[in-house]
Every structure is written in structure tokens, then in C-alpha cells.
Design a protein around this motif. Structure first.
Motif, PDB file in Angstrom:
ATOM      1  N   GLU A 125       0.826  -1.211   0.000  1.00 36.54           N
ATOM      2  CA  GLU A 125       0.000   0.000   0.000  1.00 36.54           C
ATOM      3  C   GLU A 125       0.862   1.264   0.000  1.00 36.54           C
ATOM      4  O   GLU A 125       0.580   2.219  -0.731  1.00 36.54           O
TER       5      GLU A 125
ATOM      6  N   HIS B  99     -12.956   1.225  -6.748  1.00 40.92           N
ATOM      7  CA  HIS B  99     -12.941  -0.001  -5.945  1.00 40.92           C
ATOM      8  C   HIS B  99     -11.982   0.083  -4.753  1.00 40.92           C
ATOM      9  O   HIS B  99     -11.778  -0.903  -4.060  1.00 40.92           O
TER      10      HIS B  99
ATOM     11  N   ASP C 101     -11.241  -0.170   5.301  1.00 40.43           N
ATOM     12  CA  ASP C 101     -12.101  -1.041   6.088  1.00 40.43           C
ATOM     13  C   ASP C 101     -12.300  -0.437   7.483  1.00 40.43           C
ATOM     14  O   ASP C 101     -11.871   0.688   7.766  1.00 40.43           O
TER      15      ASP C 101
ATOM     16  N   ARG D   8      -7.651   0.265   7.235  1.00 33.94           N
ATOM     17  CA  ARG D   8      -6.723  -0.326   6.271  1.00 33.94           C
ATOM     18  C   ARG D   8      -7.260  -0.147   4.856  1.00 33.94           C
ATOM     19  O   ARG D   8      -8.475  -0.174   4.630  1.00 33.94           O
TER      20      ARG D   8
ATOM     21  N   THR E  83      -8.313  -1.028   1.205  1.00 35.98           N
ATOM     22  CA  THR E  83      -8.860  -2.193   0.517  1.00 35.98           C
ATOM     23  C   THR E  83      -8.983  -1.897  -0.974  1.00 35.98           C
ATOM     24  O   THR E  83      -9.024  -0.743  -1.391  1.00 35.98           O
ATOM     25  N   GLY E  84      -9.041  -2.969  -1.771  1.00 32.85           N
ATOM     26  CA  GLY E  84      -9.281  -2.836  -3.205  1.00 32.85           C
ATOM     27  C   GLY E  84      -8.081  -2.435  -4.022  1.00 32.85           C
ATOM     28  O   GLY E  84      -8.185  -2.233  -5.233  1.00 32.85           O
TER      29      GLY E  84
ATOM     30  N   SER F 144      -4.747  -3.541  -5.673  1.00 31.01           N
ATOM     31  CA  SER F 144      -4.029  -4.771  -6.011  1.00 31.01           C
ATOM     32  C   SER F 144      -3.283  -4.596  -7.322  1.00 31.01           C
ATOM     33  O   SER F 144      -3.422  -3.581  -7.982  1.00 31.01           O
TER      34      SER F 144
END
Length: 565
Positions: free
Chosen positions: A120, A552, A556, A560, A562-563, A565
């Protein structure tokens, strides 16, 4: 709440000092940027200059497709695999740009069990290098407009000509609305804010400041390159550079930390240098020379990648980066997937899960083309087939058999699922080839410095893209002649075109031949040290897709990300 060191696949990151120790570095060699990221100090970099170098391994790929190829994943997996077999290897990558991260591509830190981490942070802001480059670039733009506002004389003795200014602003984000803007419009009180003129924004990874930083040997060299950046002309028609308006020193000051390479780690515990990030479709597509040399001085093998497919990234890696820095790759690994090859063979994206030996055979012509092109540089080629769970065994074997017919070593790799263990066979082959010869003895460039600029563009078009030739717009031809008259005819060329095709049309797939490459305009990047040739409708400020990755990405309940990648 989970801690920030509990990451994907159950891996726990080691303190960055422990990763540095694998390279023989101590705590005072680092400028920590948290627990898992550090920059090498300037003093350490100076001390590495006298060390002997290891071997450079280039990872490249077939033209990118929506099906995915996994070049970064393979780079990381190969680095991990070399360390697993007892060879001391470092991974050397570019930093991700926020534009693609929030646009079409998403993150750029590898995947599965072959990733660099912390993912991240690397994808979002990292150590602030891109922000520093953006600021240095835009500082020059502000100083240009300030000189125009006050009609300040430049080092030539004349004031700048507002009509000639070629320096645009940059932003590390895809934003097509900024491709064309107007400056100097009157404020609410009617007072002007400078000469009204049209300009625009490019993405930061297309900035000449980015390219200069990535090709510089050290900070003094970077400052010299910044001073040579061409910004326009004075009222007498004389070219003016950043140094002529007193901008280079302040720009370099903004980049003192950004010029230091970043050290992180892979999930497999391998040292990874991540530094710089010029795009390969609109710049030269390679991480910094400083980071590459540091990795070579500290490792037996430095495993690096060049952006997009071999027709763009590997060609520029050789003809621009290696030419400038005196580097030579010992081995080139070409990454392909069954899915991508079938896509190049004409299959629709939605049908790639279905067996189609004929489409795969057509796609294998693209793989063969890239291998043939790399051989022109005198570099041994190994093929890495990045396995997908949906691949049929018969299709994977078809690729292996085709490579055997071509005399190309090839390995089916499962590093996404198995980490370095899934690329050990590839690592053994790469190490054996690299050990066998001096890479500088066989490496050669595609064209000499003395070749005319238009002929250099034509040589790349014919030899790499397999075009019949180039069609130069009249203005581009005049500019090339002018660059030569001004003493820049010796520079290499950097062709900016779509990465998705050997042609300038992103919709044309396959190993096509006989097309013409349209060169619409050219730009002099005197500071970076190359001439950019824009082919077709390429944009230096990308736009977002209809459904960008940003839709996306979120947080959370623990805050943190998310989405991503």
C-alpha cells in the motif's frame, strides 16, 4: 486490530535493517522511512562507486494485454528464486504512478506470493519522490511565468518570448481535462495574471525532470541535466534553458532526497530497490541508474525490468539507459502467458479460458518477434511462461514446444502461487547463462550516435516494430533538422507510441509487418539526453477509463486500505 506488519498470504515483514544486512549494509548506511522502508544515504552511494559490479538481468515481456502478463511478478519471483538457490540477488523496480494505480492498471508491486512490500505504501505516495519531482517540474513552470510577467532578461540578455514556451506543467494523475489549458487570464478585478497563452499538463512520469533524475549519475550530474532543459526561446529567437533563468539550483534542491534510492523487500525476503518511474510509452521506462548501480555493487545479480513490452521498454533500456550509463544486460527474460498469447492471436478477452491452438500459434509469432528483436542487441534470451490456474496443460506444452523449436530456453513458472520456489528452474538457467560470459563483450546497440536522428527513428521502426518505414510530419522533419543544427544530432531517440501493438494503432494485434509508423511531432529533451518522437495519437497525459480502479479502493473498519491490487 491487525498490525501493519501482518500482510497478505501470512507473511510478516522484517525490519528494513535486517534486509539491508543481507547486502552488507549497516544502520548508518540508511535513512529510515519507517520500519520497512529506507533510503540509502548519499555517503553510502559514493562509497559504492569503486566496487565491482554483479550481473544485470533484464525482465521484459510481450506487448501488454487486458489478460495480464505479470512482468513485475516475474521480476520479483526471479529475484526470490535466485536467492533461494544460493545466489545473492537484488530486485530493482520503478515506483508506481498514482495515475495508473487509480486508473486502468491498479497497483504495480507484483502479485500473489511474488510481491514487494509494503504494497500500500509503495503504491500510494511511497517516500514522496514523485511529489518532489512534480514540485521541481512545476517550480520551473512558475519561474518561467514569473519571468514572463516581469519581462526579466535571461542569461542570453533578452526576455523570454511567451509564444515559444514549450514547458508544460505536470500532475501525477490521469486527468484528460488538463491536456489543454489557458494561462494568464484576467482576475475578477480585471488585472491580468501574465501573458495569456495556451499550454497544458502532462503526467509526472512523462516529465523530463523524471527522466533526468533516472538517467543521472549523481546529484551534480542531475543539476547539470536540469540546467540543460530547453524551455523555449528569447525574443531574439535564441533557445533558452532552465539554467538561463536561474532555475536549476532550486530544482535540484527539491530533489536531493528524491535522488536517493529506496530499499524495501519482497514477500520472500529479498532486497528490492524501487526508484524512479518514467513511463515506457512516453518516456524511457526504466528505474534510476543510481538504483541499478547500487544493486549491482551490492549483489551478484540485479534483476530489473523495463516498462511495457520489449518493443518499447527493452529497446529504450538498451538504446537509452545502457548507452547513457555504460550498462549491459547479461540475460533478457521475456515474460508471456498463455492467455496473453491467445489474445495477441485474435481471441476475444471473454473467450480466453477456452482452448484454441490456432490462436495460440498466432500469438506465439509475437513472442518469437520479441525474442528475435532482443537477439539484435546481442543479449541471450530466456522465456518465462507465467502460469495461470486456468491454463490447459496442452497449451502450456504448446508454448514450450514452440520455444524449443526456436532454440529458446523456456520454463513454466508458478511464482504467483509458490513464490520463489515456483521460479527456481528459471533462476538456474538465468544464472548459468549469466555466469558463462562477459555481457559487455556481446552487447551491442541498435544504432550509433552518429546516425542522423530521422534514420535512428526509422531504424527502430524497421528493426523492432517491423514497419516498412516512417512518415514524418513536415514540422517534425524541420524540428529534427533544427535539433541537429543545434548540436543534438548525437542523442538517442525515444519513440512515444501505444504499448499495445507493434504499430501506432493500439487495436492492431499480432506480429504485423509492412506498416508505416507516423511521427506526428518531436520534442528535444536536452536535459534527459534524448529526442522524443511522438507516433500516432499518443497522449502525454492519459485519461481515466470508464470504470477506473479508484472506484474499488477504500478503507475497512480498521482504516486499512482495501481494493488496491
Amino acid at each position: 486490530m491487525p498490525t501493519d506488519i501482518e500482510i497478505a498470504h501470512g507473511y510478516t515483514l522484517r525490519p528494513i535493517e535486517a534486509i539491508a544486512a543481507l547486502l552488507g549494509l549497516e544502520a548508518n548506511d540508511l535513512e529510515p522511512q519507517g520500519r520497512h522502508i529506507a533510503k540509502l544515504t548519499a555517503e553510502t552511494l559514493r562509497g559504492l562507486r569503486s566496487r565491482p559490479h554483479g550481473k544485470l538481468i533484464l525482465v521484459t515481456a510481450v506487448n501488454p494485454t487486458p489478460a495480464g502478463e505479470g512482468k513485475t511478478t516475474t521480476t520479483v519471483g526471479l529475484g526470490d528464486a535466485l536467492n533461494r538457490i544460493g545466489r545473492r540477488a537484488s530486485i530493482v523496480l520503478r515506483e508506481p504512478s498514482l495515475g495508473p494505480v487509480f486508473g486502468r492498471k491498479g497497483g504495480a508491486t507484483g502479485g500473489g506470493h511474488a510481491q514487494v512490500a509494503p504494497m500500500e505504501r509503495i503504491n500510494l505516495h511511497f517516500t514522496g519522490d514523485f511529489h518532489a519531482i512534480t514540485s521541481a517540474h512545476n517550480l520551473l513552470a512558475a519561474l518561467i511565468d514569473n519571468a514572463l510577467h516581469y519581462r526579466l532578461p535571461t542569461a542570453t540578455g533578452e526576455a523570454l518570448d511567451a509564444r515559444s514556451i514549450s514547458w508544460r506543467r505536470v500532475l501525477d494523475m490521469n486527468d484528460r481535462a488538463l491536456r489543454q489549458v489557458a494561462l494568464g487570464l484576467s482576475g475578477s478585478g480585471g488585472a491580468g495574471n501574465g501573458p495569456v497563452r495556451e499550454t497544458g499538463f502532462d503526467i509526472t512520469v512523462a516529465s523530463e525532470v523524471m527522466a533526468a533524475l533516472c538517467l543521472a549519475n549523481d546529484l551534480p550530474d542531475l543539476q547539470s541535466r536540469l540546467a540543460r532543459i530547453r524551455i523555449g526561446k528569447d525574443l531574439a529567437g535564441t533557445p533558452v534553458c532552465a539554467g538561463d533563468i536561474g532555475a536549476a539550483g532550486a530544482m535540484a534542491a527539491l530533489l536531493t532526497e528524491a535522488a536517493l534510492p529506496n530499499l524495501v523487500q519482497s514477500l520472500g525476503g529479498s532486497p528490492a530497490f524501487i526508484h524512479g518511474g518514467p513511463f515506457a510509452n512516453i518516456a524511457h521506462g526504466c528505474n534510476s541508474v543510481i538504483a541499478t548501480r547500487a544493486a549491482l555493487a551490492l549483489s551478484e545479480f540485479a534483476v530489473t525490468e523495463a516498462g511495457f513490452g520489449a518493443d518499447l521498454g527493452a529497446e529504450k533500456f538498451a538504446n537509452i539507459k545502457c548507452r547513457s550509463a555504460g550498462l549491459a544486460p547479461a540475460v533478457a527474460v521475456v515474460v508471456a502467458t498463455v492467455r496473453a498469447l491467445k489474445y495477441h492471436g485474435g481471441m476475444a478477452l471473454a473467450d480466453l479460458g477456452k482452448p484454441d491452438p490456432a490462436a495460440l500459434a498466432r500469438g506465439l509469432e509475437v513472442l518469437a518477434r520479441h525474442a528475435e528483436n532482443l537477439a539484435k542487441f546481442g543479449v541471450p534470451v530466456v522465456v518465462a511462461i507465467n502460469a495461470f490456474a486456468t491454463d490447459a496443460a496442452a497449451e502450456q506444452q504448446q508454448v514450450l514446444d514452440h520455444c524449443a523449436k526456436l532454440g529458446l530456453p523456456a520454463h513454466l513458472c508458478t511464482h504467483w502461487a509458490d513464490g520463489g520456489a515456483g521460479a527456481e528452474a528459471l533462476a538456474h538457467t538465468v544464472a548459468a547463462i549469466a555466469d558463462a560470459a562477459d555481457p559487455h563483450a556481446g552487447f551491442r546497440l541498435l544504432y550509433p550516435d552518429a546516425m542522423p536522428l530521422a534514420d535512428k527513428i526509422g531504424t527502430v521502426a524497421r528493426e523492432i516494430y517491423r514497419a516498412e518505414g516512417i512518415s514524418l510530419a513536415p514540422a517534425a522533419a524541420r524540428d529534427l533538422a533544427r535539433f541537429t543544427e543545434q548540436g543534438f544530432g548525437h542523442l538517442p531517440v525515444c519513440i512515444a507510441k501505444t504499448p499495445y501493438s507493434f504499430t501506432a494503432d493500439e487495436h492492431v494485434r499480432g506480429a504485423v509487418t509492412g506498416h508505416m509508423l507516423p511521427i506526428t511531432s518531436v520534442r528535444l529533451a536536452a536535459g534527459a539526453g534524448f529526442v522524443v518522437a511522438l507516433a500516432g495519437s499518443i497522449n502525454t497525459m492519459p485519461g481515466l477509463p470508464r470504470s477506473p480502479a479508484a472506484h474499488h479502493i477504500g478503507l475497512d473498519e480498521y482504516g486499512r486500505i482495501t481494493g488496491l491490487s
